[in-house]
Design an enzyme around this catalytic site. Structure first.
Site, PDB file in Angstrom:
ATOM      1  N   HIS A  33       0.848  -1.191   0.000  1.00 41.42           N
ATOM      2  CA  HIS A  33       0.000   0.000   0.000  1.00 41.42           C
ATOM      3  C   HIS A  33       0.888   1.247   0.000  1.00 41.42           C
ATOM      4  O   HIS A  33       1.237   1.765   1.062  1.00 41.42           O
ATOM      5  CB  HIS A  33      -0.917  -0.002   1.222  1.00 41.42           C
ATOM      6  CG  HIS A  33      -1.851  -1.172   1.271  1.00 41.42           C
ATOM      7  ND1 HIS A  33      -1.435  -2.422   1.669  1.00 41.42           N
ATOM      8  CD2 HIS A  33      -3.171  -1.280   0.959  1.00 41.42           C
ATOM      9  CE1 HIS A  33      -2.464  -3.257   1.612  1.00 41.42           C
ATOM     10  NE2 HIS A  33      -3.525  -2.596   1.186  1.00 41.42           N
ATOM     11  N   HIS A 277      -3.721   3.165  -3.807  1.00 41.86           N
ATOM     12  CA  HIS A 277      -3.968   2.725  -2.429  1.00 41.86           C
ATOM     13  C   HIS A 277      -3.318   1.382  -2.132  1.00 41.86           C
ATOM     14  O   HIS A 277      -2.572   1.259  -1.150  1.00 41.86           O
ATOM     15  CB  HIS A 277      -5.474   2.620  -2.160  1.00 41.86           C
ATOM     16  CG  HIS A 277      -5.798   1.935  -0.873  1.00 41.86           C
ATOM     17  ND1 HIS A 277      -5.816   2.587   0.336  1.00 41.86           N
ATOM     18  CD2 HIS A 277      -6.092   0.634  -0.597  1.00 41.86           C
ATOM     19  CE1 HIS A 277      -6.111   1.724   1.298  1.00 41.86           C
ATOM     20  NE2 HIS A 277      -6.288   0.531   0.754  1.00 41.86           N
ATOM     21  N   GLU A 434     -19.674  -3.669  23.033  1.00 40.27           N
ATOM     22  CA  GLU A 434     -18.882  -4.882  23.242  1.00 40.27           C
ATOM     23  C   GLU A 434     -17.608  -4.908  22.399  1.00 40.27           C
ATOM     24  O   GLU A 434     -16.550  -5.295  22.882  1.00 40.27           O
ATOM     25  CB  GLU A 434     -19.726  -6.131  22.933  1.00 40.27           C
ATOM     26  CG  GLU A 434     -20.850  -6.383  23.910  1.00 40.27           C
ATOM     27  CD  GLU A 434     -22.152  -5.699  23.490  1.00 40.27           C
ATOM     28  OE1 GLU A 434     -23.182  -5.937  24.134  1.00 40.27           O
ATOM     29  OE2 GLU A 434     -22.117  -4.929  22.493  1.00 40.27           O
TER      30      GLU A 434
END
Length: 696
Positions: A33, A277, A434
């Site tokens: 990347h 990217h 959570e």
């Protein structure tokens, strides 16, 4: 008198070289990347060379600031600066990106590369870890140096993280950022790389909200630094530095610095494009990038000696100044706080306190206690002995029994409601978050000095699985407390009754699932969890009362071993006998196994009951011990109110599995156990049938 420039010509050259190194490394690896490490090279350089407190000669220095690269795919962004600052990486390691045995893997890995604080890659996890680290810093201030004003203790430091559009789209980041705002974590600074690009193209195809407004609503200070302002792109490091100064000055809010950038800038044709990217740029584009940077387009991995000498000397000199000041203050603290100093020494050495076992509560045989209640009582008993232990629940403290008796809440002073509540409290209120809770626990554990736990219902461990997996991958001591562990939950019905969860969690390598059978096993489990400081554990607890069948002594030894003989075989007259049947059970089903043993014994079939609170710990034992507990000649029967997966390899081809391979129903727990065959009578019948088949 003029103010010296923030960055010298050599600094600017080092930034240009950092950009080229990122392109070269991905080109050589053939994958990676490059876009973000190119565009943010100067940001990372500024942090490592000018902003953060750190010591390249001692990456684990207690007084350092923490840095989390939440956008872990941009690992080169951090690796290159670690190399330039002298943290142990060399330019040859940058060239070895993503290769076997390299210290520069595709994503940053905790414990693999010096200077990496946490494993990142799953987007959003990093910023949630950073929230945990910021909370940990505040707790450590209170634990060791509570009298010092906020910001003036040797235990105070900043936590920096770089996040991207992908991080902010992940739900875990939203959960964690919301809690960070509530907690008023002024020591947390996030730089948001707002480059408008994701893998599929412009972020507008999926992400059109205003992140600044969102974070402001969370209670963050939001600062805007726009390198695209005025229509001409300019990497304005002075503006970014000013924003960082302002962020550090804000003590009551975490800060989001929204930095508007162009991905892969100044790559000639791929800047601002999604193609930069996650793939190499191509030789022609890399050459064009180097021309734009004023570098030799034909040279790869070019790092002039004077640049490397400058960056490493600058980092070392800055560290020396920071260390001299911190070391002097630390020495003064040690002299003034001998008890705190002794505690710190114990924790850094990984030693448990004296009196741990003596502090554990005990229960009498025949008592009926829910293991969640036994866990709560154990935590309260351990509180004065194990000050490093702290935690809470995802808004289920009363159900999970995760609050240590009398321990105040961890809250900013403005939100304190109970006696002793405040910034240095011990009971964490995670809210209904959570996933963030799991990642925050990991961040606290990574900080190294305290041991965190967090609770919710077992069925909601699904929301936490990514964090649990990362804890196992890193080998850190996060403790996950999961209650309401089976159809014994009862009337709440199948949405709240875990069926497949035990097997799913046991499938995670490096993770231990502990399901105690009674109160004494629960206390023993906590002691063993604390001994295993670098291992993540899930402790699985019942809502319903369970009969105490193990003495404290048997539980202590048996839980440590993972599985043990709870009740050995006897013949119809009650005399000891070699077992014809071995019934292996966990948790609440151990009581069912005991009832089956009694029935089988009365019928003349000697049956042994093995309580197996932790199959992972049992697998660690030597072959001789495992053979003594599970003798080869006996027929094995497993009993667990969950799916059968994982038990066949234990019971073998001749054994039988009493399991639950469908969802439950809304009815009282005892009725469900009866309806689905978790009774002594049914288990005895299954055992008799299996024994008959084996003898046929």
């Amino acid at each position: 008198m003029t103010t010296p420039a923030l960055l010298t010509d050599l600094d600017l050259k080092a930034i240009a070289i950092s950009k080229a190194l990122a392109a070269d490394a991905v080109e050589k690896a053939g994958s990676g990347h490059p876009g973000t490490p190119i565009s943010l090279a100067g940001v990372a350089y500024l942090l490592y060379q000018k902003e953060m407190a750190g010591d390249p000669s001692d990456p684990a220095w207690l007084g350092r600031d923490r840095f989390v690269l939440s956008i872990g795919h941009a690992s080169l962004l951090q690796y290159i600066q670690l190399a330039l600052a002298g943290y142990g990486l060399e330019i040859s390691d940058i060239a070895a990106l993503r290769t076997w045995g390299s210290p520069t893997p595709g994503h940053p890995e905790f414990g693999h590369t010096a200077g990496i604080e946490t494993t990142t890659g799953p987007l959003g996890a990093g910023i949630a870890n950073a929230v945990g680290m910021a909370m940990s810093a505040r707790r450590e201030h209170g634990l060791f140096d509570a009298a010092a004003p906020a910001g003036q203790s040797v235990f105070d430091h900043y936590v920096y993280t770089i996040v991207g559009d992908g991080c902010l789209q992940e739900g875990v980041a939203s959960e964690a950022a919301s809690l960070a705002g509530t907690q008023q974590l002024g020591n947390l600074i996030a730089i948001y790389d707002d480059n408008d690009i994701s893998i599929e193209g412009d972020t507008d195809i999926a992400f059109t909200e205003d992140p600044s407004a969102r974070f402001a609503a969370y209670g963050w200070q939001v600062l805007d630094v726009d390198w695209k302002a005025g229509g001409q792109y300019r990497e304005d490091y002075d503006a970014l530095h000013a924003a960082l100064v302002q962020a550090r000055a804000e003590t009551a809010r975490p800060t989001l610095i929204r930095l508007h950038t162009i991905i892969a800038w100044p790559s000639p044709t791929k800047q601002g494009d999604e193609s930069s990217h996650g793939a190499k740029l191509g030789a022609e584009e890399v050459a064009g990038l180097k021309r734009a940077l004023g570098l030799d387009p034909e040279a790869d991995f070019q790092v002039p000696a004077e640049v490397l000498e400058h960056t490493r000397a600058q980092a070392a000199e800055r560290a020396a100044v920071l260390r001299a000041d911190w070391d002097a203050r630390f020495t003064a603290w040690q002299a003034a706080a001998p008890e705190g100093s002794a505690l710190l020494e114990r924790l850094r050495a990984g030693r448990l306190p004296e009196g741990l076992d003596a502090a554990l509560p005990h229960w009498e045989l025949g008592d009926a206690v829910a293991t969640r209640s036994a866990s709560g009582r154990t935590l309260s008993a351990l509180a004065p002995v194990v000050p490093e232990l702290w935690g809470g629940s995802a808004d289920l403290a009363g159900s999970n029994n995760t609050t240590m008796a009398g321990e105040p809440s961890f809250l900013p002073a403005s939100l304190a409601v109970g006696r002793g509540d405040g910034p240095y409290g011990r009971t964490i209120h995670f809210g209904v978050r959570e996933h963030a809770m799991g990642s925050i626990l990991n961040g606290i554990a990574l900080d190294g000095l305290t041991r965190p736990y967090g609770g919710t219902f077992m069925v909601f461990s699904d929301y936490m699985r990514p964090a649990v997996r990362l804890a196992a991958l890193m080998g850190i001591g996060s403790v996950f407390v999961w209650t309401h562990d089976s159809i014994g939950v009862g009337e709440d019905g199948p949405t709240h009754q875990p069926i497949e969860h035990l097997a799913a969690l046991r499938a995670i390598p490096g993770f231990a699932v502990v399901r105690p059978a009674d109160a004494n096993e629960t206390a023993a489990a906590w002691a063993e969890i604390l001994r295993r400081r670098r291992e993540p554990v899930g402790v699985v607890l019942s809502r319903q009362n369970l009969t105490v069948s193990a003495t404290p002594e048997a539980a202590a030894e048996g839980v440590r071993r993972g599985a043990y003989v709870l009740a050995d075989a006897v013949d119809a007259a009650g005399a000891p006998a070699d077992p014809a049947v071995v019934i292996i059970a966990t948790g609440s089903e151990v009581g069912v196994a005991m009832a089956a043993r009694e029935r089988l014994s009365a019928e003349g079939t000697p049956a042994r009951v093995v309580s197996a609170p932790c199959l992972e710990w049992f697998a660690e034992q030597d072959e001789a011990y495992r053979a003594r507990v599970l003798p080869v000649g006996a027929v094995r029967i497993s009993v667990e109110a969950g799916i059968a997966m994982g038990w066949r390899e234990i019971v073998g081809d001749s054994g039988a599995i009493v399991s639950l391979d469908h969802y439950g129903a809304s009815a009282p727990g005892p009725r469900l156990f009866e309806e689905y065959g978790f009774t002594g009578e049914h288990v005895a019948e299954v055992a008799a049938q299996a024994l008959a088949r084996a003898q046929a």
